[in-house]
Design a protein around this motif. Sequence first.
Motif, PDB file in Angstrom:
ATOM      1  N   LEU A  60       7.763  12.590  -8.191  1.00 18.10           N
ATOM      2  CA  LEU A  60       8.421  11.780  -7.091  1.00 18.10           C
ATOM      3  C   LEU A  60       9.520  11.124  -7.678  1.00 18.10           C
ATOM      4  N   PRO A  61      10.798  10.924  -6.697  1.00 21.23           N
ATOM      5  CA  PRO A  61      11.729   9.826  -7.350  1.00 21.23           C
ATOM      6  C   PRO A  61      11.323   8.440  -7.598  1.00 21.23           C
ATOM      7  N   ASP A  62      11.686   7.935  -8.398  1.00 26.05           N
ATOM      8  CA  ASP A  62      11.380   6.379  -8.452  1.00 26.05           C
ATOM      9  C   ASP A  62       9.979   6.117  -8.554  1.00 26.05           C
ATOM     10  N   MET A  63       9.098   6.941  -8.700  1.00 30.27           N
ATOM     11  CA  MET A  63       7.675   6.778  -8.637  1.00 30.27           C
ATOM     12  C   MET A  63       7.458   5.982 -10.297  1.00 30.27           C
ATOM     13  N   ALA A  64       8.051   6.220 -11.088  1.00 37.27           N
ATOM     14  CA  ALA A  64       7.608   5.656 -12.655  1.00 37.27           C
ATOM     15  C   ALA A  64       8.074   4.211 -12.439  1.00 37.27           C
ATOM     16  N   PRO A  65       9.396   3.850 -11.858  1.00 30.72           N
ATOM     17  CA  PRO A  65       9.773   2.277 -12.037  1.00 30.72           C
ATOM     18  C   PRO A  65       8.984   1.529 -10.977  1.00 30.72           C
ATOM     19  N   ALA A  66       8.500   2.280  -9.973  1.00 26.79           N
ATOM     20  CA  ALA A  66       7.422   1.434  -8.908  1.00 26.79           C
ATOM     21  C   ALA A  66       6.241   1.068  -9.578  1.00 26.79           C
ATOM     22  N   VAL A  67       5.531   1.946 -10.263  1.00 27.13           N
ATOM     23  CA  VAL A  67       4.380   1.710 -11.042  1.00 27.13           C
ATOM     24  C   VAL A  67       4.511   0.851 -12.028  1.00 27.13           C
ATOM     25  N   GLU A  68       5.459   0.834 -12.815  1.00 28.24           N
ATOM     26  CA  GLU A  68       5.888  -0.138 -13.876  1.00 28.24           C
ATOM     27  C   GLU A  68       5.937  -1.438 -13.486  1.00 28.24           C
ATOM     28  N   ARG A  69       6.499  -1.600 -12.010  1.00 33.10           N
ATOM     29  CA  ARG A  69       6.878  -2.641 -11.673  1.00 33.10           C
ATOM     30  C   ARG A  69       5.474  -3.527 -10.985  1.00 33.10           C
ATOM     31  N   LEU A  70       4.564  -2.710 -10.445  1.00 37.60           N
ATOM     32  CA  LEU A  70       3.505  -3.013  -9.864  1.00 37.60           C
ATOM     33  C   LEU A  70       2.450  -3.409 -11.138  1.00 37.60           C
ATOM     34  N   PHE A  71       2.520  -2.774 -12.218  1.00 44.61           N
ATOM     35  CA  PHE A  71       1.746  -3.081 -13.349  1.00 44.61           C
ATOM     36  C   PHE A  71       2.082  -4.486 -13.963  1.00 44.61           C
ATOM     37  N   LEU A  72       3.579  -4.626 -13.910  1.00 40.65           N
ATOM     38  CA  LEU A  72       4.201  -5.983 -14.459  1.00 40.65           C
ATOM     39  C   LEU A  72       3.528  -7.019 -13.627  1.00 40.65           C
ATOM     40  N   ALA A  73       3.527  -6.921 -12.096  1.00 40.45           N
ATOM     41  CA  ALA A  73       2.947  -7.986 -11.325  1.00 40.45           C
ATOM     42  C   ALA A  73       1.326  -8.330 -11.606  1.00 40.45           C
ATOM     43  N   ARG A  74       0.752  -7.197 -11.807  1.00 40.63           N
ATOM     44  CA  ARG A  74      -0.691  -7.424 -12.290  1.00 40.63           C
ATOM     45  C   ARG A  74      -0.864  -8.092 -13.593  1.00 40.63           C
ATOM     46  N   SER A  75      -0.133  -7.720 -14.488  1.00 40.37           N
ATOM     47  CA  SER A  75      -0.324  -8.572 -15.917  1.00 40.37           C
ATOM     48  C   SER A  75       0.172  -9.866 -15.656  1.00 40.37           C
ATOM     49  N   ARG A  76       1.072 -10.226 -14.713  1.00 42.56           N
ATOM     50  CA  ARG A  76       1.428 -11.807 -14.592  1.00 42.56           C
ATOM     51  C   ARG A  76       0.570 -12.318 -13.529  1.00 42.56           C
ATOM     52  N   GLY A  77      -0.196 -11.716 -12.959  1.00 48.48           N
ATOM     53  CA  GLY A  77      -0.926 -12.399 -11.840  1.00 48.48           C
ATOM     54  C   GLY A  77      -0.099 -12.612 -10.727  1.00 48.48           C
ATOM     55  N   GLU A  78       0.755 -11.815 -10.416  1.00 45.64           N
ATOM     56  CA  GLU A  78       1.719 -12.167  -9.220  1.00 45.64           C
ATOM     57  C   GLU A  78       1.105 -11.651  -8.127  1.00 45.64           C
ATOM     58  N   PRO A  79       1.258 -12.002  -7.049  1.00 44.77           N
ATOM     59  CA  PRO A  79       0.615 -11.711  -5.845  1.00 44.77           C
ATOM     60  C   PRO A  79       1.605 -10.766  -5.194  1.00 44.77           C
ATOM     61  N   LEU A  80       1.203  -9.756  -4.357  1.00 45.68           N
ATOM     62  CA  LEU A  80       2.118  -8.878  -3.912  1.00 45.68           C
ATOM     63  C   LEU A  80       1.754  -8.651  -2.451  1.00 45.68           C
ATOM     64  N   VAL A  81       2.408  -8.431  -1.489  1.00 42.97           N
ATOM     65  CA  VAL A  81       2.473  -8.104  -0.261  1.00 42.97           C
ATOM     66  C   VAL A  81       3.149  -6.793   0.358  1.00 42.97           C
ATOM     67  N   ILE A  82       2.158  -5.839   1.087  1.00 40.50           N
ATOM     68  CA  ILE A  82       2.425  -4.870   1.622  1.00 40.50           C
ATOM     69  C   ILE A  82       2.810  -5.119   2.875  1.00 40.50           C
ATOM     70  N   PHE A  83       4.126  -4.692   3.425  1.00 38.44           N
ATOM     71  CA  PHE A  83       4.904  -4.678   4.622  1.00 38.44           C
ATOM     72  C   PHE A  83       4.584  -3.326   5.175  1.00 38.44           C
ATOM     73  N   GLY A  84       3.829  -3.098   6.133  1.00 36.77           N
ATOM     74  CA  GLY A  84       3.603  -1.536   6.627  1.00 36.77           C
ATOM     75  C   GLY A  84       4.411  -1.621   8.009  1.00 36.77           C
ATOM     76  N   ASP A  85       3.982  -0.742   8.807  1.00 42.10           N
ATOM     77  CA  ASP A  85       4.250  -0.117  10.124  1.00 42.10           C
ATOM     78  C   ASP A  85       3.262  -0.190  10.944  1.00 42.10           C
TER      79      ASP A  85
END
Length: 572
Positions: A60-85
């Motif tokens: 899928l387009p941009d799946m690799a950078p999406a996973v990379e950024r998510l794992f970076l947040a995990r390693s840093r202990g950064e919280p993330l928020v899911i903005f849905g619909d």
Amino acid sequence: MRFRWSIAAQQPSLAGSLARAVQASPLLAQCLINRGVTEANRAAEFLEPRLKQLSDPFLLPDMAPAVERLFLARSRGEPLVIFGDYDVDGVTSTALLSEVLTALGWQVNGYLPRRLDEGYGLSRDGVENCLQKFPARLLLAVDCGSTAVSTVDWLRQRGVDVIVLDHHQVSQPPPAATALVNPQLAGASMPSFRELCSVGLAFKLAHALVKHGRQSGLRPAQDFDLRPLLDLVALGTIADLVPLTGENRILVATGLKRLERTERPGLVALKAVADVAAPIGGYEVGFQLGPRLNAAGRLETAAEALNLLQAKTPGEAEPLARKLDARNRERQQIERGIATDVIGALRARFNSEADYAIVEGQLLWHIGVVGIVASRVLREFHRPTIILGGDGNEWRGSGRSIEGFDLAAALRECDDLLLRHGGHAMAAGLSIRPENLEALRARLCDLARRTLTPDQLQPLLRLDTEINLSDLTLERIAELQRLEPAGQGNPPVQFVVRNLQVHRPPQRLGRRQQHAKLRVTDGPRVCEVIWWGCEDAALPAGSFDLAFVPQINDYNGCASVQLKLLDWRPST
């Protein structure tokens, strides 16, 4: 009659060879051919959908950078928020990703915008409220964001990275997100993911996270089982009316089986209040479970639906399910009132030769139900339809379209008249100032007049083949059910029988006598026909041709063949 009949071209030689290859009847093989499935290996996969047939999520387009950024947040202990619909697709996507990310070690919160206050999509108001409640440096926008150029820029200026996971059409230029995972951007050489909705994409992201986690030695990923998530995927995919072909067919076919035996307390409670029991198919999801999940977001906030899907115990789930059931009844009452007003007014002034599109709006029409009203108006008049409501200087609405008219593209041609808009070919949302309503109606009518042919303004009824009543045995209908689940892109099997006659006087059914049951014959055989919602339409008489869906009617343990009437016309 109301429909244009189009009977698929018969290919007996190809059907015969395909039938032999997959050990099926020529009738089933012809139905496969009508759905574009002509090769033996594809037919075998179509008839036996399996999860192992899914493509690598990293295609899928941009799946690799999406996973990379998510794992970076995990390693840093950064919280993330899911903005849905706030629709079923958005709610199930948010629930699925919240469940997966939490289990794999992320700090995650989910936020669903309020339709009445925060508007459509990744709106500035919605994002500000989201980050005020859940401060984060990483926002995962799900089922929205593909046209939110200004909102994404505003977030970036404030140091918030944005991952967009969405299936709607992408603006030009696209938003400058850290990753834009959208199948509409897939190249021609890639596998076709274009039909996936957002919950399907959420499942693909979950698969990618687990796959990457296993490769990197993440312990929670080693034994994580994705299959229990498929009940959510089936719900969101069917409710979002995307084509049930390709990967969607696999996800829905396996997801419906999972939904039948789900142990998720919220879905167990929802099935109970909706009186849904196995077997569960597209009807049960589309007309019983989906509307109840949708009702909360339509009338107030979808948080109740999300809370239900995330409930941990029956005691927590059951009152939420009852509340959603009550909200759905309230939604139905509001919807019926607006639809009656709109359809009644249109019947008095509709010009079938001049009115190529319908745009109607009124102060105080509830914006939570205008999309459903648009669908009902479209079924009545078969025109691209937009219904709007509001309570001030900004009205919001939803549109539904017909085959041959890309509604999202048309709204881009009306950009100067609109405040916001987005969506896809068959459905879209928009905001407008009420003084621009007439101009929008005129513009859309002109665009539709230049795009659609007169034939396209009459609904098309695609029929698989002509058969005889004697072809419709219980065994043959059971075999044809291998084509299910039916839905967009994979319609129910629909046949024609010629030169029928009524065998017994019709019987009216229903509280308002709005349905009819007939027994028809072609001479050698008699068969029962049910016509749902015929109201006061003329019933078949004389010698007539019948278009129908074959069904098995199981009543008190006795199975019999029944035909669901789609249309009829006098024999020639």
